[in-house]
Motif scaffolding. Structure first.
Motif, PDB file in Angstrom:
ATOM      1  N   ARG A   1       0.859  -1.192   0.000  1.00  0.00           N
ATOM      2  CA  ARG A   1       0.000   0.000   0.000  1.00  0.00           C
ATOM      3  C   ARG A   1       0.884   1.228   0.000  1.00  0.00           C
ATOM      4  N   LEU A   2       0.543   2.186  -0.852  1.00  0.00           N
ATOM      5  CA  LEU A   2       1.329   3.421  -0.946  1.00  0.00           C
ATOM      6  C   LEU A   2       0.387   4.608  -0.902  1.00  0.00           C
ATOM      7  N   LYS A   3       0.795   5.635  -0.159  1.00  0.00           N
ATOM      8  CA  LYS A   3      -0.068   6.819  -0.071  1.00  0.00           C
ATOM      9  C   LYS A   3       0.755   8.080   0.142  1.00  0.00           C
ATOM     10  N   GLY A   4       0.067   9.216   0.060  1.00  0.00           N
ATOM     11  CA  GLY A   4       0.699  10.487   0.395  1.00  0.00           C
ATOM     12  C   GLY A   4       1.698  10.964  -0.618  1.00  0.00           C
ATOM     13  N   ASN A   5       1.426  10.751  -1.900  1.00  0.00           N
ATOM     14  CA  ASN A   5       2.348  11.254  -2.912  1.00  0.00           C
ATOM     15  C   ASN A   5       1.554  11.809  -4.103  1.00  0.00           C
ATOM     16  N   GLU A   6       1.997  12.938  -4.582  1.00  0.00           N
ATOM     17  CA  GLU A   6       1.298  13.620  -5.680  1.00  0.00           C
ATOM     18  C   GLU A   6       1.118  12.743  -6.913  1.00  0.00           C
ATOM     19  N   ILE A   7       2.118  11.884  -7.172  1.00  0.00           N
ATOM     20  CA  ILE A   7       2.059  11.122  -8.435  1.00  0.00           C
ATOM     21  C   ILE A   7       0.931  10.095  -8.449  1.00  0.00           C
ATOM     22  N   ILE A   8       0.314   9.840  -7.303  1.00  0.00           N
ATOM     23  CA  ILE A   8      -0.826   8.914  -7.252  1.00  0.00           C
ATOM     24  C   ILE A   8      -1.969   9.428  -8.138  1.00  0.00           C
ATOM     25  N   LYS A   9      -1.987  10.751  -8.362  1.00  0.00           N
ATOM     26  CA  LYS A   9      -2.999  11.315  -9.279  1.00  0.00           C
ATOM     27  C   LYS A   9      -2.850  10.740 -10.695  1.00  0.00           C
ATOM     28  N   ALA A  10      -1.610  10.407 -11.060  1.00  0.00           N
ATOM     29  CA  ALA A  10      -1.380   9.823 -12.390  1.00  0.00           C
ATOM     30  C   ALA A  10      -2.061   8.468 -12.527  1.00  0.00           C
ATOM     31  N   LEU A  11      -2.437   7.880 -11.376  1.00  0.00           N
ATOM     32  CA  LEU A  11      -3.124   6.590 -11.388  1.00  0.00           C
ATOM     33  C   LEU A  11      -4.638   6.770 -11.343  1.00  0.00           C
ATOM     34  N   GLY A  12      -5.065   8.042 -11.379  1.00  0.00           N
ATOM     35  CA  GLY A  12      -6.504   8.317 -11.430  1.00  0.00           C
ATOM     36  C   GLY A  12      -7.164   8.506 -10.071  1.00  0.00           C
ATOM     37  N   TYR A  13      -6.364   8.631  -9.014  1.00  0.00           N
ATOM     38  CA  TYR A  13      -6.921   8.889  -7.679  1.00  0.00           C
ATOM     39  C   TYR A  13      -6.656  10.356  -7.330  1.00  0.00           C
ATOM     40  N   TRP A  14      -7.705  11.108  -7.158  1.00  0.00           N
ATOM     41  CA  TRP A  14      -7.554  12.549  -7.009  1.00  0.00           C
ATOM     42  C   TRP A  14      -7.773  13.047  -5.597  1.00  0.00           C
ATOM     43  N   GLU A  15      -8.379  12.225  -4.726  1.00  0.00           N
ATOM     44  CA  GLU A  15      -8.654  12.720  -3.374  1.00  0.00           C
ATOM     45  C   GLU A  15      -7.351  12.865  -2.576  1.00  0.00           C
ATOM     46  N   GLU A  16      -7.391  13.762  -1.589  1.00  0.00           N
ATOM     47  CA  GLU A  16      -6.216  13.990  -0.756  1.00  0.00           C
ATOM     48  C   GLU A  16      -5.910  12.718   0.025  1.00  0.00           C
ATOM     49  N   ASP A  17      -4.628  12.408   0.183  1.00  0.00           N
ATOM     50  CA  ASP A  17      -4.229  11.236   0.939  1.00  0.00           C
ATOM     51  C   ASP A  17      -4.726   9.923   0.341  1.00  0.00           C
ATOM     52  N   ALA A  18      -4.919   9.901  -0.967  1.00  0.00           N
ATOM     53  CA  ALA A  18      -5.364   8.675  -1.636  1.00  0.00           C
ATOM     54  C   ALA A  18      -4.326   7.578  -1.426  1.00  0.00           C
ATOM     55  N   GLU A  19      -4.811   6.353  -1.295  1.00  0.00           N
ATOM     56  CA  GLU A  19      -3.921   5.210  -1.104  1.00  0.00           C
ATOM     57  C   GLU A  19      -4.107   4.233  -2.261  1.00  0.00           C
ATOM     58  N   VAL A  20      -2.993   3.695  -2.772  1.00  0.00           N
ATOM     59  CA  VAL A  20      -3.102   2.657  -3.802  1.00  0.00           C
ATOM     60  C   VAL A  20      -2.577   1.341  -3.247  1.00  0.00           C
ATOM     61  N   THR A  21      -3.202   0.264  -3.670  1.00  0.00           N
ATOM     62  CA  THR A  21      -2.785  -1.073  -3.250  1.00  0.00           C
ATOM     63  C   THR A  21      -2.458  -1.890  -4.489  1.00  0.00           C
ATOM     64  N   ILE A  22      -1.272  -2.484  -4.486  1.00  0.00           N
ATOM     65  CA  ILE A  22      -0.880  -3.334  -5.614  1.00  0.00           C
ATOM     66  C   ILE A  22      -0.716  -4.760  -5.091  1.00  0.00           C
ATOM     67  N   PRO A  23      -1.460  -5.712  -5.652  1.00  0.00           N
ATOM     68  CA  PRO A  23      -1.292  -7.094  -5.213  1.00  0.00           C
ATOM     69  C   PRO A  23       0.070  -7.648  -5.626  1.00  0.00           C
ATOM     70  N   ILE A  24       0.616  -8.550  -4.801  1.00  0.00           N
ATOM     71  CA  ILE A  24       1.891  -9.211  -5.123  1.00  0.00           C
ATOM     72  C   ILE A  24       1.628 -10.716  -5.162  1.00  0.00           C
ATOM     73  N   ILE A  25       1.918 -11.331  -6.308  1.00  0.00           N
ATOM     74  CA  ILE A  25       1.722 -12.777  -6.435  1.00  0.00           C
ATOM     75  C   ILE A  25       3.079 -13.476  -6.486  1.00  0.00           C
ATOM     76  N   GLU A  26       3.066 -14.793  -6.219  1.00  0.00           N
ATOM     77  CA  GLU A  26       4.308 -15.566  -6.283  1.00  0.00           C
ATOM     78  C   GLU A  26       4.689 -15.782  -7.750  1.00  0.00           C
ATOM     79  N   ASN A  27       5.867 -16.362  -7.962  1.00  0.00           N
ATOM     80  CA  ASN A  27       6.397 -16.469  -9.319  1.00  0.00           C
ATOM     81  C   ASN A  27       6.700 -17.917  -9.726  1.00  0.00           C
ATOM     82  N   PRO A  28       5.639 -18.738  -9.916  1.00  0.00           N
ATOM     83  CA  PRO A  28       5.914 -20.118 -10.342  1.00  0.00           C
ATOM     84  C   PRO A  28       6.568 -20.151 -11.715  1.00  0.00           C
TER      85      PRO A  28
END
Ligand SMILES: [Zn+2]
Length: 212
Positions: free
Chosen positions: A119-146
């Motif tokens: 989870r990442l939050k508190g950065n201006e560049i998150i707007k580039a991901l389409g989240y515009w609200e203040e303090d927006a948080e993004v979550t990226i899933p991590i999968i294993e690598n068979p």
């Protein structure tokens, strides 16, 4: 070559050139694709085993919804990881899918792999991901690598949200796959995540040194 086919080829070639300038294709790794048609689904995907910093007329292969070459006389093989791209085009409205191996995305995927996400939050560049609200948080899933690509693709598929236009999945100690409605959007999403990963790693290191 039809108009739309050559137009999409050019778009993908442009993205490939820019990512090559960023030096994101270590050791022939990485694969890129762009959708050409919806019904039936066809897309250009990078040919297997090529140095993606070089440019040639044989950089991309046209494949169908299953990732098989859609024109009979193509001697080139699509990238080994094309299966992941097929799920993006089958399940979403995305028009472009990009996959790169970078040091930063690998380190992040290993650091947070046991948690299954970062989870990442508190950065201006998150707007580039389409989240515009203040303090927006993004979550990226991590999968294993068979090692077996169909197993990897099945794990990946779970996180390809039906109908969504854009998204991202980290593969542990391997790389990131992102998709977007257009090539421009996919590239923007990829660059924003790589920015966030690099920022997060540097900040964490500096904080550790301050604590010492
Ligand atoms: Zn890969």
């Amino acid at each position: 070559m039809g108009d739309i086919k050559s137009k999409r080829w050019q778009e993908l070639a442009d993205v490939k050139r820019e990512l090559a300038q960023r030096d994101w294709f270590y050791g022939t790794s990485g694969n890129l694709s762009i959708k050409v048609s919806d019904d039936p689904i066809t897309f250009w995907v990078t040919a297997s085993g090529k140095d993606k910093r070089k440019e040639s007329a044989e950089d991309f292969v046209l494949v169908d919804a299953a990732g098989e070459p859609s024109e009979p006389n193509q001697s080139l093989k699509p990238s080994a990881e094309t299966l992941l791209h097929t799920y993006v085009y089958q399940q979403t409205k995305a028009g472009c899918c990009l996959h790169v191996h970078t040091i930063d995305n690998n380190v992040i995927s290993e650091l947070y792999g046991d948690e299954g996400e970062i989870r990442l939050k508190g950065n201006e560049i998150i707007k580039a991901l389409g989240y515009w609200e203040e303090d927006a948080e993004v979550t990226i899933p991590i999968i294993e690598n068979p090692a077996h690509i169909p197993h990897l693709a099945e794990q990946f598929r779970v996180h390809v949200t039906d109908g969504a236009d854009s998204g991202a999945v980290l593969i542990r100690n391997h790389g990131i796959t992102v998709w977007g409605k257009t090539a421009l959007e996919a590239k923007r999403v990829l660059e924003a995540y790589e920015f966030l990963f690099s920022y997060h790693l540097k900040l964490t290191l500096y904080k550790m040194q301050l604590v010492r």
